[in-house]
Design a protein around this motif. Structure first.
Motif, short mmCIF file in Angstrom:
data_model
loop_
_atom_site.label_atom_id
_atom_site.label_comp_id
_atom_site.label_asym_id
_atom_site.label_seq_id
_atom_site.Cartn_x
_atom_site.Cartn_y
_atom_site.Cartn_z
N SER A 162 -3.61 -5.91 5.43
CA SER A 162 -3.44 -6.83 6.42
C SER A 162 -2.55 -5.73 7.41
CB SER A 162 -2.28 -7.77 6.10
OG SER A 162 -1.43 -8.33 7.19
N ASP A 163 -2.77 -6.11 8.86
CA ASP A 163 -2.15 -5.47 9.52
C ASP A 163 -0.56 -5.43 9.53
OD1 ASP A 163 -4.34 -4.91 11.17
OD2 ASP A 163 -4.13 -6.43 12.53
N GLU A 164 -0.05 -6.38 8.76
CA GLU A 164 1.50 -6.31 8.48
C GLU A 164 1.47 -5.89 7.16
OE1 GLU A 164 3.23 -7.46 10.65
OE2 GLU A 164 1.39 -7.90 12.02
N ALA A 165 0.82 -5.21 6.63
CA ALA A 165 0.98 -4.56 5.21
C ALA A 165 2.28 -3.73 5.25
CB ALA A 165 -0.17 -3.76 4.82
N GLN A 166 3.00 -3.79 4.09
CA GLN A 166 4.14 -2.94 3.90
C GLN A 166 3.65 -1.57 3.14
OE1 GLN A 166 7.53 -3.77 4.89
NE2 GLN A 166 6.21 -5.32 5.96
N ILE A 167 4.07 -0.70 3.94
CA ILE A 167 3.41 0.78 3.57
C ILE A 167 4.60 1.67 3.13
CG2 ILE A 167 1.89 2.80 4.16
CD1 ILE A 167 0.50 0.68 6.18
N ALA A 181 0.96 -1.19 0.09
CA ALA A 181 0.02 -0.07 0.07
C ALA A 181 0.78 1.26 -0.01
CB ALA A 181 -0.98 -0.02 1.17
N VAL A 182 0.31 2.29 -0.39
CA VAL A 182 0.84 3.53 -0.29
C VAL A 182 0.10 4.60 0.32
CG1 VAL A 182 2.41 3.37 -2.29
CG2 VAL A 182 0.29 4.36 -2.46
N PHE A 183 0.65 5.35 1.09
CA PHE A 183 -0.25 6.68 1.43
C PHE A 183 0.31 7.86 0.88
CE2 PHE A 183 -0.65 4.71 6.41
CZ PHE A 183 -1.54 3.70 5.80
N CYS A 184 -0.49 8.12 -0.06
CA CYS A 184 0.12 9.39 -0.99
C CYS A 184 -0.52 10.67 -0.77
CB CYS A 184 -0.15 9.05 -2.39
SG CYS A 184 0.55 10.11 -3.65
N ASP A 185 0.42 11.78 -0.50
CA ASP A 185 0.06 12.97 -0.44
C ASP A 185 -0.58 13.72 -1.72
OD1 ASP A 185 0.03 15.76 0.93
OD2 ASP A 185 1.62 16.32 -0.10
N LEU A 186 -1.22 14.97 -1.62
CA LEU A 186 -2.23 15.26 -2.49
C LEU A 186 -1.55 16.42 -3.33
CD1 LEU A 186 -5.87 14.91 -1.58
CD2 LEU A 186 -4.56 13.60 -3.18
N TRP A 187 -1.66 17.57 -2.63
CA TRP A 187 -0.84 18.82 -2.96
C TRP A 187 0.79 18.65 -3.32
CZ3 TRP A 187 -2.99 24.21 -2.83
CH2 TRP A 187 -4.47 24.22 -2.54
N GLY A 188 1.14 18.99 -4.52
CA GLY A 188 2.31 18.70 -4.80
C GLY A 188 2.94 17.32 -5.34
N CYS A 189 2.06 16.49 -5.20
CA CYS A 189 2.40 15.12 -5.55
C CYS A 189 1.25 14.67 -6.73
CB CYS A 189 2.37 14.20 -4.43
SG CYS A 189 3.47 14.40 -3.18
N ASP A 229 -8.00 4.38 -3.39
CA ASP A 229 -8.97 3.36 -2.95
C ASP A 229 -9.64 4.16 -1.76
OD1 ASP A 229 -8.52 0.46 -3.88
OD2 ASP A 229 -6.44 1.24 -3.73
N ASP A 230 -9.06 4.95 -0.85
CA ASP A 230 -9.85 5.72 0.27
C ASP A 230 -8.96 7.14 0.46
OD1 ASP A 230 -11.48 6.52 2.06
OD2 ASP A 230 -11.21 4.70 3.26
N VAL A 231 -9.58 7.98 1.06
CA VAL A 231 -8.90 9.26 1.32
C VAL A 231 -8.99 9.38 2.98
CG1 VAL A 231 -9.08 11.92 1.16
CG2 VAL A 231 -9.69 10.12 -0.80
N PHE A 274 0.07 1.20 -9.99
CA PHE A 274 0.33 0.40 -8.61
C PHE A 274 -1.05 -0.35 -8.12
CE2 PHE A 274 0.33 0.56 -3.80
CZ PHE A 274 1.41 -0.29 -3.64
N ARG A 275 -2.02 0.19 -8.55
CA ARG A 275 -3.24 -0.42 -7.95
C ARG A 275 -3.79 -1.66 -8.92
NH1 ARG A 275 -8.05 1.72 -8.36
NH2 ARG A 275 -8.92 0.56 -6.57
N ALA A 276 -3.47 -1.45 -10.20
CA ALA A 276 -3.78 -2.44 -11.24
C ALA A 276 -2.80 -3.81 -10.79
CB ALA A 276 -3.38 -1.89 -12.61
N LYS A 277 -1.62 -3.69 -10.06
CA LYS A 277 -1.11 -4.91 -9.73
C LYS A 277 -1.49 -5.25 -8.31
CE LYS A 277 2.92 -3.94 -12.49
NZ LYS A 277 4.45 -3.73 -12.69
N GLY A 278 -2.52 -4.79 -7.74
CA GLY A 278 -2.94 -5.27 -6.44
C GLY A 278 -2.66 -4.49 -5.14
N GLY A 279 -1.93 -3.34 -5.33
CA GLY A 279 -1.55 -2.40 -4.45
C GLY A 279 -2.91 -1.53 -4.05
N ARG A 280 -2.94 -1.08 -2.71
CA ARG A 280 -4.02 -0.24 -2.24
C ARG A 280 -3.42 1.16 -2.25
NH1 ARG A 280 -8.72 -2.66 -2.25
NH2 ARG A 280 -8.88 -4.51 -1.21
#
Length: 296
Positions: A227-232, A17-25, A78-80, A43-49
């Protein structure tokens, strides 16, 4: 030392998963960046969140509408999760009392009425929040300047001095100091919070780099089946917000050098000068795992 990469796909296989900023990114406040949109879609197409993680002081519904209005496709995320969401949780729990004085733009009015599903039950189970004059308040709630196109923190000095005299805590719904709006720099709620702290006031923060917004993001990621163990991987252009927050949470960060600090890394914003970047990072005493000119 940070590793400069050319594309998100160079490292994306390492993360769930990625936590992605909005402004500037992902956008500049006016239009989306096509390459960034494509990178998140891939990234999402390959199963990432993809969780869009923003210090905007408004509820996530407002940000989703803004993204829709800018034609950011919904298959890029996926979500905000917003700083406003995390700050709403604190407000509803009574962090600065139930009688509050509000400082913010008309566009932020939804902060008091529009709650995500996972916050509505909290609103329903507590007494309502009452908005009052500063002299009658138990605390301040700040989402930003009333008119960020023309005002500066100096315009609020009298209100902040009164609040400090009364000992009011401030709930800051957006820790950002400044943000890009097209080619302009605008002051955010964090600038008012800093001004308040400079005169001895107490400010409470709920956006990046502070833990509450990451806790909420993880809960929403889990609700999506993560998962709680997701690599972010955390992606952002704010060294003191996105990168510092990621490091504080024990997560890898991808620093977008072509954002708010782009003038520090050479003339080509797509390709940061490695020596300038390393010197700059050494001065900040923060080192993201990766850096990239622009998200792509």
């Amino acid at each position: 030392m940070t590793q400069i990469i050319g594309n998100l796909s160079d490292i994306s296989a390492r993360y769930d998963a990625v936590f992605c900023d909005l402004w500037g990114c992902l956008h500049n406040g006016v239009t989306p960046f096509p390459a960034a949109v494509a990178a998140l879609q891939a990234f999402r197409a390959k199963g990432g969140r993809v969780i869009l993680l923003t210090n905007a002081p408004r509820p996530k519904s407002s940000i989703i509408k803004q993204l829709d209005d800018m034609s950011v496709p919904r298959d890029a995320w996926d979500d905000v999760v917003t700083s406003g969401d995390a700050a709403q949780f604190a407000m509803l729990a009574g962090a600065v009392g139930r009688k509050v004085h509000f400082i913010g733009a008309p566009k932020d009015e939804a902060f008091f009425t529009d709650f995500a599903d996972d916050l509505q039950s909290l609103a329903d189970s507590h007494p309502p929040i009452e908005r009052v004059a500063a002299k009658d308040a138990e605390g301040l709630i700040v989402t930003g300047l009333v008119d960020d196109l023309s005002q500066t923190p100096d315009d609020y000095r009298a209100t902040l001095l009164l609040a400090k005299t009364l000992g009011l805590p401030m709930l800051c719904a957006n820790p950002d100091i400044i943000v890009h709006m097209g080619d302009k720099l605008l002051y955010c709620a964090g600038a008012l919070a800093k001004a308040y702290e400079d005169i001895g006031g107490k400010a409470l923060y709920f956006g990046k780099p502070h833990p509450p917004i990451y806790d909420l993001a993880r809960r929403r990621l889990t609700a999506l089946g993560g998962s709680d163990e997701a690599q972010i991987l955390c992606i952002g252009d704010g060294i003191q917000t996105d990168v510092q927050g990621a490091i504080g949470e024990g997560l890898d960060a991808l620093f977008v050098t072509g954002g708010i600090a782009h003038e520090s890394f050479g003339a080509d914003s797509n390709n940061p000068n490695k020596d300038l970047l390393e010197d700059w990072l050494q001065d900040t005493q923060l080192s993201p795992a990766y850096s990239i000119g622009h998200l792509r």
